[in-house]
Design a protein around this motif. Structure first.
Motif, PDB file in Angstrom:
ATOM      1  N   ALA A 163       0.840  -1.212   0.000  1.00 53.75           N
ATOM      2  CA  ALA A 163       0.000   0.000   0.000  1.00 53.75           C
ATOM      3  C   ALA A 163       0.866   1.249   0.000  1.00 53.75           C
ATOM      4  O   ALA A 163       0.556   2.231  -0.689  1.00 53.75           O
ATOM      5  N   LEU A 164       1.939   1.224   0.777  1.00 56.48           N
ATOM      6  CA  LEU A 164       2.874   2.357   0.846  1.00 56.48           C
ATOM      7  C   LEU A 164       4.285   1.814   0.607  1.00 56.48           C
ATOM      8  O   LEU A 164       5.046   1.596   1.560  1.00 56.48           O
ATOM      9  N   PRO A 165       4.629   1.545  -0.645  1.00 57.77           N
ATOM     10  CA  PRO A 165       5.909   0.895  -0.949  1.00 57.77           C
ATOM     11  C   PRO A 165       7.117   1.579  -0.322  1.00 57.77           C
ATOM     12  O   PRO A 165       8.016   0.916   0.194  1.00 57.77           O
ATOM     13  N   GLU A 166       7.144   2.931  -0.364  1.00 63.91           N
ATOM     14  CA  GLU A 166       8.300   3.654   0.168  1.00 63.91           C
ATOM     15  C   GLU A 166       8.466   3.462   1.663  1.00 63.91           C
ATOM     16  O   GLU A 166       9.549   3.697   2.215  1.00 63.91           O
ATOM     17  N   SER A 167       7.393   3.026   2.341  1.00 69.36           N
ATOM     18  CA  SER A 167       7.451   2.812   3.790  1.00 69.36           C
ATOM     19  C   SER A 167       7.773   1.368   4.156  1.00 69.36           C
ATOM     20  O   SER A 167       7.729   1.009   5.345  1.00 69.36           O
ATOM     21  N   ALA A 188      18.140   6.899  -0.486  1.00 72.38           N
ATOM     22  CA  ALA A 188      16.698   6.893  -0.747  1.00 72.38           C
ATOM     23  C   ALA A 188      16.372   7.411  -2.138  1.00 72.38           C
ATOM     24  O   ALA A 188      15.327   7.074  -2.707  1.00 72.38           O
ATOM     25  N   ASP A 189      17.234   8.262  -2.688  1.00 69.45           N
ATOM     26  CA  ASP A 189      16.996   8.788  -4.030  1.00 69.45           C
ATOM     27  C   ASP A 189      17.869   8.103  -5.085  1.00 69.45           C
ATOM     28  O   ASP A 189      18.047   8.609  -6.194  1.00 69.45           O
ATOM     29  N   VAL A 197      11.266  -0.020  -5.187  1.00 66.50           N
ATOM     30  CA  VAL A 197       9.958   0.647  -5.128  1.00 66.50           C
ATOM     31  C   VAL A 197       9.126   0.288  -6.353  1.00 66.50           C
ATOM     32  O   VAL A 197       7.922   0.002  -6.257  1.00 66.50           O
ATOM     33  N   ARG A 198       9.767   0.271  -7.507  1.00 67.55           N
ATOM     34  CA  ARG A 198       9.060  -0.078  -8.741  1.00 67.55           C
ATOM     35  C   ARG A 198       8.525  -1.508  -8.675  1.00 67.55           C
ATOM     36  O   ARG A 198       7.411  -1.794  -9.106  1.00 67.55           O
ATOM     37  N   TRP A 199       9.321  -2.397  -8.127  1.00 63.94           N
ATOM     38  CA  TRP A 199       8.889  -3.790  -7.967  1.00 63.94           C
ATOM     39  C   TRP A 199       7.711  -3.887  -6.998  1.00 63.94           C
ATOM     40  O   TRP A 199       6.733  -4.592  -7.260  1.00 63.94           O
ATOM     41  N   LEU A 200       7.780  -3.166  -5.903  1.00 60.39           N
ATOM     42  CA  LEU A 200       6.688  -3.183  -4.923  1.00 60.39           C
ATOM     43  C   LEU A 200       5.413  -2.588  -5.509  1.00 60.39           C
ATOM     44  O   LEU A 200       4.308  -3.108  -5.293  1.00 60.39           O
ATOM     45  N   LYS A 201       5.530  -1.510  -6.266  1.00 65.87           N
ATOM     46  CA  LYS A 201       4.355  -0.885  -6.882  1.00 65.87           C
ATOM     47  C   LYS A 201       3.711  -1.808  -7.914  1.00 65.87           C
ATOM     48  O   LYS A 201       2.499  -1.712  -8.159  1.00 65.87           O
TER      49      LYS A 201
END
Length: 797
Positions: A163-167, A188-189, A197-201
């Motif tokens: 739901a919140l990949p970055e977290s 982080a950047d 993040v792309r994989w999680l999304k």
């Protein structure tokens, strides 16, 4: 030869060639890119990274764009990149496909490499056997499916947050936002964070269907000669896949230097020169490791090569390397030194007084070559190599190998070497052997070791020089071998049958046609597969016969180099790859071109290693003195001078026995037999154990101990071997009875022990002692004892 710092403007070297890496570019999908490197080679052999100075122009900018020496796709098509520097031009082809297509995220190809780059799946972190802090990844990524399960299913909702990949916790810890035992692993950047993040999304998917495999890894530049401390060279790494695509993986590769004292490498792939020397720079990605040789020279070093004769191709290839290193080889050794060296190395005995006189009186220019030919035809040459092969084949008595079986095994080996059977034929007969351990003695190879996995490890180590043991539990960290490779190679030995023979001491080895090897992680039955080669058809065949035919042939790229390296190491004290049975990417040959040529010649000679020995011993490189010069004093790797080598245990005992005119008695051998003729690895003496004779308990080259130690010195000084043999042989007493003068006896003792006459200084000192002492026999025996305790006697030089 002149060796000074600094160069005048008139001598300023000029670029003679520019090299652009990679030599071609293929861009697939909108996310692809390719970084470029331009390397200039100068007239003095120095290379420089001129990427930022070079001019790069696309012949047609419609298909790609160039940003900071990196190409990105813009439209499908083909063009050329024109690179110019210092009046030199190179053109490389550029092809673009699917330029507007976004490549789907892949767990195997995108996410798994991030764990390796960030160090998450190392043995010191989550790749440990029990993981770290409750989270485990497979060591070096050998189990991607298991890693996916542990990330997404093991503790549901804790490690990832769709739901919140970055977290997601894996990101918060890795970027340092939450306390992490391993500290901050990436920004982080940064690219790694963006990939995860792309994989999680995308829903953290596991790849469906067949995943393209990395089939080749390329590291550029192929080599470099750096001019002084602080000089840098960028690297670029490209992976090629089984589906025909490739990818710039420089940002995901791990970079390692095997010698930080000479060159270091940054995590981003920038090599920086340090002190003079060599460093092998490696890049690891997926299961592949590749390397490139870097040479570091003092800033502005000026060197003029003094032309040196080359006896054969060995010298030419050695000189090629020495010129790059700015090293001049030593002068030739003396005739006396060569006579002693060749005798000890080729036949394992010292030259006699008559042999010494005959050789020293010979004035023919080819007398050294003729000496080598004479020694190669002696039976002692056979005995030396039977001994060495007996170590590799572990010929010894065990619970499974009776004395009779062992002796037949040894005699079989002796017959093979004495008949000069080509090495490929001998190995093929050995590994494919079936029958009784009495009737077909080669079958004892499979009685010395009976455990399937250990047999496969021994075969790889002895005949290909590879220690594949660690791939039993995980992918090799510094080589290409995976668990799949390990168990597929072991499958060749899974159908060895063993049964009792008619004689209770004999075992019958046969092909049972049954038995498989399973992968311990997946449980899959592993098909037999050559190491680094194909999957052969073994249906209805003896697997060992199929394997042996491939292993000992030109189809196997490791067989000939390995045996050539073993032969080389015998004559120089170390291999071109050292240790000889530790062949891996991260342990490169010091002269790859020389090893390749030795292997090619060995194959061309139909695996007749006697011809290879002749090439080595007639080369000027083998005949160099141990004394060094200003340029090679610190060189211990590139064979610019001969190394001092302690005489191995069996040869040393035989030498002591020979010079004292005494005899030894060993089990199973008549009185007067030599120690090198001992067939059983379990037959030994205190002297042989002290000086490091191999027990033949393992196939490791380290079994033979060549390092001098205190126990050896004490035994020679205070033990019974030397003293007793001087008294038993009665050489001095006999010569005095023959009315030989003390000076004549001293001269003979020197020739026997050191293959030389005493120097004038030594003569004067000994004469003064003889004059002062009444008991001349005691003095002469003391001289005899002293010579056998000298470093000059104990070392080959």
């Amino acid at each position: 030869m002149l060796l000074t710092a600094g160069m005048t403007r008139a001598d300023e070297p000029q670029p003679v060639e520019i090299l652009v890496y990679p030599p071609d570019v293929q861009l697939n999908t909108s996310r692809d890119r390719q970084s470029l490197i331009v390397q200039a080679r100068y007239s003095d052999g120095i290379t420089r990274d001129v990427t930022e100075k070079a001019t790069m122009t696309l012949a047609d900018p419609a298909f790609a764009k160039l940003e900071n020496s990196t190409l990105y796709p813009t439209a499908d098509g083909a063009t050329e990149l024109v690179v110019e520097h210092a009046g030199l031009t190179v053109k490389i082809p550029v092809k673009v496909a699917a330029a507007t297509t976004d490549r789907p995220i892949s767990f195997h190809l995108d996410v798994m490499p991030t764990f390796m780059r960030a160090g998450c799946n190392m043995g010191s972190c989550h790749g440990a056997a029990r993981g770290k802090d409750g989270f485990r990844l497979s060591l070096f990524g050998f189990d991607p499916v298991g890693d996916h399960h542990r990330l997404t299913r093991e503790i549901s909702g804790r490690r990832i947050n769709l739901a919140l990949p970055e977290s997601s916790l894996i990101l918060e810890k890795s970027t340092g936002r939450v306390a992490h035992g391993g500290g901050k692993r990436f920004d982080a950047d940064g690219e790694i964070n963006a990939t995860i993040v792309r994989w999680l999304k995308a829903g953290a998917p596991l790849d469906a269907g067949e995943v393209p495999q990395v089939v080749e890894l390329e590291l550029y530049p192929k080599g470099a000669v750096l001019d002084g401390q602080g000089t840098t060279q960028k690297l670029t790494v490209r992976a090629k896949y089984s589906d025909g695509t490739d990818r710039d993986v420089t940002s995901l590769a791990q970079f390692i230097s095997n010698n930080d004292n000479s060159a270091t490498t940054s995590p981003d792939g920038v090599v920086e020169a340090q002190n003079r020397g060599e460093a092998f720079i490696m890049a690891r990605y997926d299961t592949h490791t590749v390397g490139s040789q870097f040479i570091v020279l003092p800033k502005g070093l000026q060197f003029t090569w003094a032309e040196t004769p080359a006896n054969n191709y060995i010298d030419e290839l050695i000189y090629d390397k020495l010129k790059k290193l700015r090293i001049q080889p030593s002068e030739l050794c003396s005739d006396e030194e060569f006579l002693r060296r060749a005798h000890l190395d080729i036949v394992g005995v010292l030259p006699t007084v008559d042999e010494y006189s005959r050789f020293m009186q010979d004035q023919a220019p080819d007398k050294r070559d003729r000496l080598v030919d004479e020694l190669l035809d002696r039976k002692e040459f056979v005995e030396i190599w039977v001994m060495k092969w007996a170590e590799l084949l572990q010929i010894r008595t065990t619970r499974a190998v009776t004395y009779k079986s062992m002796l037949r095994y040894y005699n079989w080996l002796q017959g093979q070497v004495a008949s000069n059977v080509p090495m490929d034929k001998m190995v093929q007969e050995l590994l494919a052997s079936n029958g009784g351990t009495f009737s077909n003695a080669a079958t004892n190879y499979y009685q010395t070791e009976t455990e399937t996995l250990k047999v496969s490890e021994n075969v790889a180590q002895v005949f290909m020089g590879m220690r594949i043991q660690c791939a039993q539990c995980h992918n090799h960290p510094f080589d290409r071998w995976t668990m799949d490779d390990y168990y597929s190679f072991a499958a060749f030995f899974s159908q060895i049958g063993r049964k009792q023979g008619g004689d209770p001491r004999e075992k019958i080895i046969f092909n049972s046609g049954r038995g498989e090897v399973k992968h311990p992680v997946t449980g899959a039955v592993m098909p037999p597969k050559f190491l680094g080669g194909a999957v052969p058809d073994v249906a209805g065949k003896d697997r060992r016969e199929v394997m042996a035919k491939w292993l000992a042939s030109a189809e196997n790229p490791y067989f000939a180099p390995n045996l050539a390296n073993i032969v080389w190491a015998h004559f120089f004290g170390k291999g071109i790859i050292n240790e000889v049975d530790d062949v891996r990417i991260s342990n490169p040959p010091v002269n790859a071109e020389l090893l390749a040529e030795l292997a090619r010649r060995f194959t061309e000679y139909n695996y007749d290693f006697k011809k290879l020995v002749r090439d080595i011993c007639t080369s000027r490189t083998y005949q160099l003195a141990t004394q060094t010069n200003e340029t090679n004093a610190t060189d211990n790797s590139n064979f610019s001078h001969m190394a001092l080598r302690r005489v191995r245990a069996e040869v040393l005992l035989d030498a002591v026995t020979q010079v004292t005119d005494t005899k030894n008695k060993f089990r199973g051998l008549p009185s007067g037999a030599r120690a090198v003729q001992i067939s059983d690895g379990n037959t030994s003496t205190y002297f042989l154990k002290t000086f490091g004779r191999a027990s033949r308990g393992t196939v490791c080259a380290c079994e033979v101990k060549m390092e001098p130690n205190l126990s050896q010195a004490l035994h020679l000084l205070n033990g019974d071997t030397v003293n007793n043999k001087i008294k038993q042989g009665k050489l001095v007493e006999q010569r005095l009875k023959e009315k030989k003068s003390p000076q004549e006896i001293i001269d003979e003792i020197y020739i026997r022990c050191l293959t030389r006459h005493p120097t004038d200084k030594e003569k004067a000192a000994l004469e003064s002692i003889l004059v002062a002492e009444k008991d001349q026999q005691a003095v002469l025996e003391d001289v005899f004892w002293a010579l056998m305790n000298s470093r000059e006697f104990l070392f080959n030089h």
